[in-house]
Design an enzyme around this catalytic site. Structure first.
Site, mmCIF file in Angstrom:
data_model
loop_
_atom_site.group_PDB
_atom_site.id
_atom_site.type_symbol
_atom_site.label_atom_id
_atom_site.label_comp_id
_atom_site.label_asym_id
_atom_site.label_seq_id
_atom_site.Cartn_x
_atom_site.Cartn_y
_atom_site.Cartn_z
ATOM 1 C CB SER A 46 -0.958 -0.002 1.192
ATOM 2 O OG SER A 46 -0.250 -0.109 2.412
ATOM 3 C CD1 TRP A 47 5.652 3.885 2.682
ATOM 4 C CD2 TRP A 47 3.903 5.173 2.224
ATOM 5 N NE1 TRP A 47 6.066 5.193 2.758
ATOM 6 C CE2 TRP A 47 5.008 6.013 2.485
ATOM 7 C CE3 TRP A 47 2.673 5.768 1.899
ATOM 8 C CZ2 TRP A 47 4.928 7.406 2.429
ATOM 9 C CZ3 TRP A 47 2.594 7.161 1.845
ATOM 10 C CH2 TRP A 47 3.704 7.960 2.110
ATOM 11 N NE ARG B 28 8.762 -10.973 -3.768
ATOM 12 C CZ ARG B 28 10.084 -11.076 -3.650
ATOM 13 N NH1 ARG B 28 10.734 -11.964 -4.361
ATOM 14 N NH2 ARG B 28 10.742 -10.278 -2.833
ATOM 15 C CB ALA C 160 -1.038 3.947 2.040
ATOM 16 C CE LYS D 128 6.243 4.163 12.372
ATOM 17 N NZ LYS D 128 5.095 3.562 11.687
ATOM 18 C CB THR E 93 2.208 4.501 13.939
ATOM 19 O OG1 THR E 93 2.858 5.065 12.806
ATOM 20 C CG2 THR E 93 2.236 2.997 13.814
ATOM 21 C CG ASN F 88 3.470 -1.880 13.400
ATOM 22 O OD1 ASN F 88 4.129 -2.897 13.622
ATOM 23 N ND2 ASN F 88 3.654 -1.146 12.317
#
Length: 336
Positions: free
Chosen positions: A14-15, A34, A140, A191, A248, A256
């Protein structure tokens, strides 16, 4: 006329896709994935349906699963794969990358075993290239939804940074410079561990006061280790430090934080990871973070509790009991 700068992004998550879409608004850009289906979806339908649902990408963005052909035409190479796959993919790119092409990392982790940061990995595999990173409080999906955000290009060469800034900047995505590569990179990697702890607070329902305490003391841990490893303490108050930590730890879009929340709800780490399609870097990095902390005699009690839950089977509830038992000292005694 000035020759267009060809940006090539390696990684189909996504990012990486979001950064490629941003760059494509300014300059010819190709993204390598990939998975051939992901590459085809980007190239033909201007979507990355697997990771970004139906959000439209810049139509000029090209997708491919041919790494060699993509890298061969790169004037700027962006490494957007998870940190534990970075060495492999950089090695695949090495024979095809022209000399002196700048390489930017998007990875936010620390390599297991070597304890190297992403830019250090890239430097060891791709010597002789200007190396830096693009990082900040960047989710994202929000960026593709048109919400304003900012990031930092961190590289010790100011002229390289100035040349890279306009490639990724848009009216809603502001790109700053920072020469502190170590601090900028460590803020993004460390983080993730604190975000798992913040998510556990939400899963346990311990309240906003407790979560604020954990995030704030977590920033102190990040800063202590970051400074011990050579980072500038001021960097940890900026976009790649406090900014990235806040985004985050608080966002429902954070992988995370989601790991921590599900651990707090009673799931095992195996159950949590089985339900995820993308990597949560903090899970892999936490033990390595503690190894670095031990090498530099840095106290990281929050990271220790996260490690106990992720790697030793401790419950999130017991981890928070452990944090309550931590003796309080001067708030600033070890930050710098």
């Amino acid at each position: 006329m000035t020759k267009p700068v060809n940006v090539v992004v390696l990684g189909g998550g996504s990012w990486a896709t979001t950064v490629a879409s941003l760059a494509a608004t300014n300059t010819p850009t190709t993204i390598w994935a990939r998975d051939a289906d992901v590459a085809r979806d980007i190239d033909e339908h201007h979507r990355n349906s697997r990771f970004l649902e139906d959000r439209p990408l810049t139509e000029s963005l090209r997708g491919t699963d041919d790494l060699a052909a993509a890298v061969a035409k790169a004037d700027v190479l962006v490494m957007g794969v998870p940190s534990q796959a970075l060495r492999e993919v950089a090695g695949l790119a090495a024979p095809h990358l022209r000399p002196w092409v700048p390489v930017l990392s998007l990875s936010k982790g620390i390599e297991v075993g070597t304890r190297l940061r992403p830019t250090q990995i890239i430097g060891s595999v791709l010597p002789g290239h200007p190396i830096g990173l693009l990082a900040g409080p960047n989710l994202a999906r929000e960026i593709l939804d048109g919400k304003a955000a900012a990031a930092v290009v961190a590289t010790p060469d100011t002229e390289v940074a100035k040349a890279l800034q306009p490639l990724f900047s848009t009216p809603l995505f502001r790109v700053y410079r920072n020469a502190d590569v170590v601090g900028s990179e460590l803020g993004g990697a460390l983080k993730n561990v604190i975000a798992i702890a913040s998510g556990m607070a939400d899963g346990l329902g311990v309240g906003d006061n407790t979560r604020a305490m954990v995030v704030t003391r977590g920033l102190a841990e990040v800063t202590r280790l970051g400074v011990a490893l050579g980072g500038d303490p001021v960097t940890f108050t900026g976009l790649t430090g406090l900014g990235d930590l806040l985004a985050t730890c608080s966002s429902k879009l954070s992988r995370n934080r989601r790991v921590g929340e599900e651990l707090g709800s009673g799931k095992t780490i195996e159950e949590v990871l089985a339900g995820m399609s993308q990597v949560a870097e903090g899970v892999k990095s936490v033990r390595t973070v503690l190894e670095l902390a031990a090498m530099h005699d840095v106290s990281m009690p929050i990271a220790e509790e996260v490690d106990a839950v992720v790697n030793e089977g401790r419950s999130a509830r017991d981890a928070y009991r452990g944090l309550r038992a931590e003796a309080a000292q001067s708030e600033h005694h070890e930050v710098a």
